[in-house]
Design a protein around this motif. Structure first.
Motif, PDB file in Angstrom:
ATOM      1  N   MET A  20       0.832  -1.197   0.000  1.00 27.10           N
ATOM      2  CA  MET A  20       0.000   0.000   0.000  1.00 27.10           C
ATOM      3  C   MET A  20       0.872   1.254   0.000  1.00 27.10           C
ATOM      4  SD  MET A  20      -1.907   0.525   3.689  1.00 27.10           S
ATOM      5  CE  MET A  20      -2.423  -1.133   3.976  1.00 27.10           C
ATOM      6  N   THR A  21       0.340   2.294  -0.592  1.00 22.84           N
ATOM      7  CA  THR A  21       1.071   3.553  -0.669  1.00 22.84           C
ATOM      8  C   THR A  21       1.045   4.250   0.694  1.00 22.84           C
ATOM      9  OG1 THR A  21      -0.869   4.833  -1.290  1.00 22.84           O
ATOM     10  CG2 THR A  21       0.386   3.828  -3.092  1.00 22.84           C
ATOM     11  N   ALA A  22       1.872   5.267   0.842  1.00 22.64           N
ATOM     12  CA  ALA A  22       1.902   6.028   2.091  1.00 22.64           C
ATOM     13  C   ALA A  22       0.551   6.696   2.345  1.00 22.64           C
ATOM     14  CB  ALA A  22       3.014   7.065   2.036  1.00 22.64           C
ATOM     15  N   ALA A  23      -0.091   7.164   1.285  1.00 17.06           N
ATOM     16  CA  ALA A  23      -1.398   7.816   1.441  1.00 17.06           C
ATOM     17  C   ALA A  23      -2.454   6.805   1.908  1.00 17.06           C
ATOM     18  CB  ALA A  23      -1.828   8.452   0.128  1.00 17.06           C
ATOM     19  N   GLN A  24      -2.427   5.596   1.352  1.00 14.89           N
ATOM     20  CA  GLN A  24      -3.376   4.562   1.775  1.00 14.89           C
ATOM     21  C   GLN A  24      -3.128   4.176   3.227  1.00 14.89           C
ATOM     22  OE1 GLN A  24      -2.320   1.734  -1.288  1.00 14.89           O
ATOM     23  NE2 GLN A  24      -4.310   1.970  -2.298  1.00 14.89           N
ATOM     24  N   HIS A  25      -1.866   4.043   3.591  1.00 15.22           N
ATOM     25  CA  HIS A  25      -1.526   3.683   4.961  1.00 15.22           C
ATOM     26  C   HIS A  25      -1.987   4.773   5.930  1.00 15.22           C
ATOM     27  CE1 HIS A  25       1.132   3.341   8.497  1.00 15.22           C
ATOM     28  NE2 HIS A  25       0.860   2.061   8.346  1.00 15.22           N
ATOM     29  N   ALA A  26      -1.775   6.026   5.556  1.00 17.53           N
ATOM     30  CA  ALA A  26      -2.194   7.142   6.402  1.00 17.53           C
ATOM     31  C   ALA A  26      -3.704   7.133   6.605  1.00 17.53           C
ATOM     32  CB  ALA A  26      -1.744   8.468   5.789  1.00 17.53           C
ATOM     33  N   GLU A  27      -4.447   6.852   5.542  1.00 17.17           N
ATOM     34  CA  GLU A  27      -5.918   6.808   5.647  1.00 17.17           C
ATOM     35  C   GLU A  27      -6.366   5.670   6.558  1.00 17.17           C
ATOM     36  OE1 GLU A  27      -9.753   7.966   5.279  1.00 17.17           O
ATOM     37  OE2 GLU A  27      -7.983   9.039   4.589  1.00 17.17           O
ATOM     38  N   VAL A  28      -5.749   4.502   6.425  1.00 17.31           N
ATOM     39  CA  VAL A  28      -6.081   3.365   7.284  1.00 17.31           C
ATOM     40  C   VAL A  28      -5.806   3.712   8.740  1.00 17.31           C
ATOM     41  CG1 VAL A  28      -5.375   1.011   7.895  1.00 17.31           C
ATOM     42  CG2 VAL A  28      -5.774   1.601   5.509  1.00 17.31           C
ATOM     43  N   MET A  29      -4.661   4.339   8.992  1.00 14.90           N
ATOM     44  CA  MET A  29      -4.306   4.703  10.362  1.00 14.90           C
ATOM     45  C   MET A  29      -5.246   5.767  10.919  1.00 14.90           C
ATOM     46  SD  MET A  29      -2.049   2.612  11.152  1.00 14.90           S
ATOM     47  CE  MET A  29      -1.605   3.239  12.742  1.00 14.90           C
ATOM     48  N   ILE A  33      -7.440   5.206  14.274  1.00 15.41           N
ATOM     49  CA  ILE A  33      -7.348   6.117  15.419  1.00 15.41           C
ATOM     50  C   ILE A  33      -8.705   6.731  15.722  1.00 15.41           C
ATOM     51  CG2 ILE A  33      -6.377   8.330  16.162  1.00 15.41           C
ATOM     52  CD1 ILE A  33      -3.809   7.480  14.611  1.00 15.41           C
ATOM     53  N   GLN A  34      -9.449   7.116  14.692  1.00 15.72           N
ATOM     54  CA  GLN A  34     -10.777   7.693  14.887  1.00 15.72           C
ATOM     55  C   GLN A  34     -11.690   6.686  15.581  1.00 15.72           C
ATOM     56  OE1 GLN A  34     -12.836   8.498  11.215  1.00 15.72           O
ATOM     57  NE2 GLN A  34     -14.312   9.859  12.198  1.00 15.72           N
ATOM     58  N   HIS A  35     -11.649   5.446  15.161  1.00 17.04           N
ATOM     59  CA  HIS A  35     -12.484   4.414  15.771  1.00 17.04           C
ATOM     60  C   HIS A  35     -12.090   4.189  17.231  1.00 17.04           C
ATOM     61  CE1 HIS A  35     -13.805   0.269  16.665  1.00 17.04           C
ATOM     62  NE2 HIS A  35     -14.888   0.701  16.067  1.00 17.04           N
ATOM     63  N   ARG A  36     -10.782   4.137  17.503  1.00 18.44           N
ATOM     64  CA  ARG A  36     -10.314   3.936  18.870  1.00 18.44           C
ATOM     65  C   ARG A  36     -10.758   5.080  19.770  1.00 18.44           C
ATOM     66  NH1 ARG A  36      -4.718   3.840  18.497  1.00 18.44           N
ATOM     67  NH2 ARG A  36      -4.638   5.996  19.135  1.00 18.44           N
ATOM     68  N   ARG A  37     -10.667   6.316  19.283  1.00 20.03           N
ATOM     69  CA  ARG A  37     -11.099   7.471  20.078  1.00 20.03           C
ATOM     70  C   ARG A  37     -12.593   7.423  20.354  1.00 20.03           C
ATOM     71  NH1 ARG A  37      -7.569  12.147  17.117  1.00 20.03           N
ATOM     72  NH2 ARG A  37      -5.612  11.691  18.172  1.00 20.03           N
ATOM     73  N   MET A  38     -13.368   7.001  19.357  1.00 20.02           N
ATOM     74  CA  MET A  38     -14.806   6.901  19.530  1.00 20.02           C
ATOM     75  C   MET A  38     -15.141   5.876  20.620  1.00 20.02           C
ATOM     76  SD  MET A  38     -17.655   6.290  16.543  1.00 20.02           S
ATOM     77  CE  MET A  38     -17.012   4.691  16.130  1.00 20.02           C
TER      78      MET A  38
END
Length: 56
Positions: A20-29, A33-38
């Protein structure tokens, strides 16, 4: 908790797909993180509500 070892993809598929590209990895992360915070916020709200009812 989600298992890191439950992947239904075949090894051949995993080895032949480009990484996966850096942009795809950033989106996954970001989504992870958003899910964990929720989840953490929901736990905090539940804890605060139960504490409020215990105080009465």
């Amino acid at each position: 908790m989600k298992s890191n070892y439950s992947n239904t993809a075949q090894l051949k598929d995993l080895m032949t797909v480009p990484p996966m590209t850096a942009a795809q990895h950033a989106e996954v992360m970001r989504k992870r993180i958003q899910h964990r915070r929720m989840v953490e916020e929901a736990k905090e709200l539940k804890k605060a509500d139960s504490w409020q009812f215990d105080k009465r």
